[in-house]
Scaffold this active site. Structure first.
Site, PDB file in Angstrom:
ATOM      1  N   LYS A   9       0.813  -1.213   0.000  1.00  0.00           N
ATOM      2  CA  LYS A   9       0.000   0.000   0.000  1.00  0.00           C
ATOM      3  C   LYS A   9       0.858   1.279   0.000  1.00  0.00           C
ATOM      4  O   LYS A   9       2.054   1.233   0.283  1.00  0.00           O
ATOM      5  CB  LYS A   9      -0.920  -0.021   1.231  1.00  0.00           C
ATOM      6  N   TYR A  49     -12.330  -2.012  -3.161  1.00  0.00           N
ATOM      7  CA  TYR A  49     -12.816  -2.050  -1.784  1.00  0.00           C
ATOM      8  C   TYR A  49     -14.333  -1.865  -1.703  1.00  0.00           C
ATOM      9  O   TYR A  49     -14.860  -1.410  -0.686  1.00  0.00           O
ATOM     10  CB  TYR A  49     -12.083  -1.007  -0.936  1.00  0.00           C
ATOM     11  N   ASN A 112      -1.938   0.316   6.842  1.00  0.00           N
ATOM     12  CA  ASN A 112      -1.413  -0.942   7.382  1.00  0.00           C
ATOM     13  C   ASN A 112      -0.587  -1.730   6.368  1.00  0.00           C
ATOM     14  O   ASN A 112      -0.469  -2.948   6.457  1.00  0.00           O
ATOM     15  CB  ASN A 112      -2.533  -1.769   8.006  1.00  0.00           C
ATOM     16  N   HIS A 115      -2.256  -5.381   1.636  1.00  0.00           N
ATOM     17  CA  HIS A 115      -3.543  -6.072   1.491  1.00  0.00           C
ATOM     18  C   HIS A 115      -3.262  -7.509   1.104  1.00  0.00           C
ATOM     19  O   HIS A 115      -2.333  -7.767   0.335  1.00  0.00           O
ATOM     20  CB  HIS A 115      -4.399  -5.431   0.397  1.00  0.00           C
ATOM     21  N   GLU A 126      -9.695 -10.785  -7.582  1.00  0.00           N
ATOM     22  CA  GLU A 126      -8.766  -9.655  -7.438  1.00  0.00           C
ATOM     23  C   GLU A 126      -7.604  -9.780  -8.416  1.00  0.00           C
ATOM     24  O   GLU A 126      -7.190  -8.789  -9.029  1.00  0.00           O
ATOM     25  CB  GLU A 126      -8.267  -9.585  -5.989  1.00  0.00           C
TER      26      GLU A 126
END
Ligand code: ATP
Ligand code: MG
Length: 137
Positions: A9, A49, A112, A115, A126
């Site tokens: 990320k 998302y 964080n 993913h 995905e």
């Protein structure tokens, strides 16, 4: 062998942690079989998302995911989905186990660092959003 989908990320790419995170992934026995650095569009982040669209943090999440480039990846291993989720650690780094990517690198529950897919079915969906089958080697 099975596959999972991973994103390094923006909070991590911004801090130049792509290689450090890949080292943890590879040390855990997951093989990086496809990888590309891209800047997610607003539409891509909202689609990706989409299951969280009603959550209070959705706007913040999409803004964060489009703020800087990300690295999208396909990882391969036996039981790749649960294996990578173990390597990532808990969503909130405060609850993440020692040695996990989120314990090592995450800033907070939103930023964080990574993913990982939560089921084989979602992994396939995905992966197909970002990679053609011939790019996965
Ligand atoms: P990911 O789907 O990114 O792999 P996850 O499966 O551990 O993470 P989810 O519950 O699917 O966690 O949440 C998706 C993402 O939304 C989280 O990784 C995090 O970036 C963000 N998020 C989740 N909960 C919160 C929260 N309470 N506040 C802010 N952001 C959050
Ligand atoms: Mg999730």
């Amino acid at each position: 062998m099975s596959r999972t989908f991973s994103i390094i990320k923006p909070d991590a790419t911004r801090r130049n942690l792509t290689g450090a995170i890949n080292a943890v992934i590879e040390a855990a026995g997951l093989r990086i079989v496809a990888q590309r650095r891209i800047k997610l569009t607003q539409a891509q982040a909202e689609t990706f998302y989409g299951v969280h669209s009603e959550r209070s943090f959705f706007g913040e999440l999409v803004a964060q995911m489009t703020s800087e480039p990300v690295v999208v990846q396909v990882l391969e291993a036996d039981n790749a989905v649960p294996k990578y989720r173990e390597v990532m650690g808990a969503t909130n780094p405060e609850n993440a186990a020692e040695g996990t990517i989120r314990k090592l690198f995450a800033l907070n529950v939103g930023e964080n660092s990574v993913h990982g897919s939560d089921s084989d079915e979602n992994a396939a969906l995905e992966i197909a959003q970002f990679f053609a089958e011939e790019e996965i080697v």
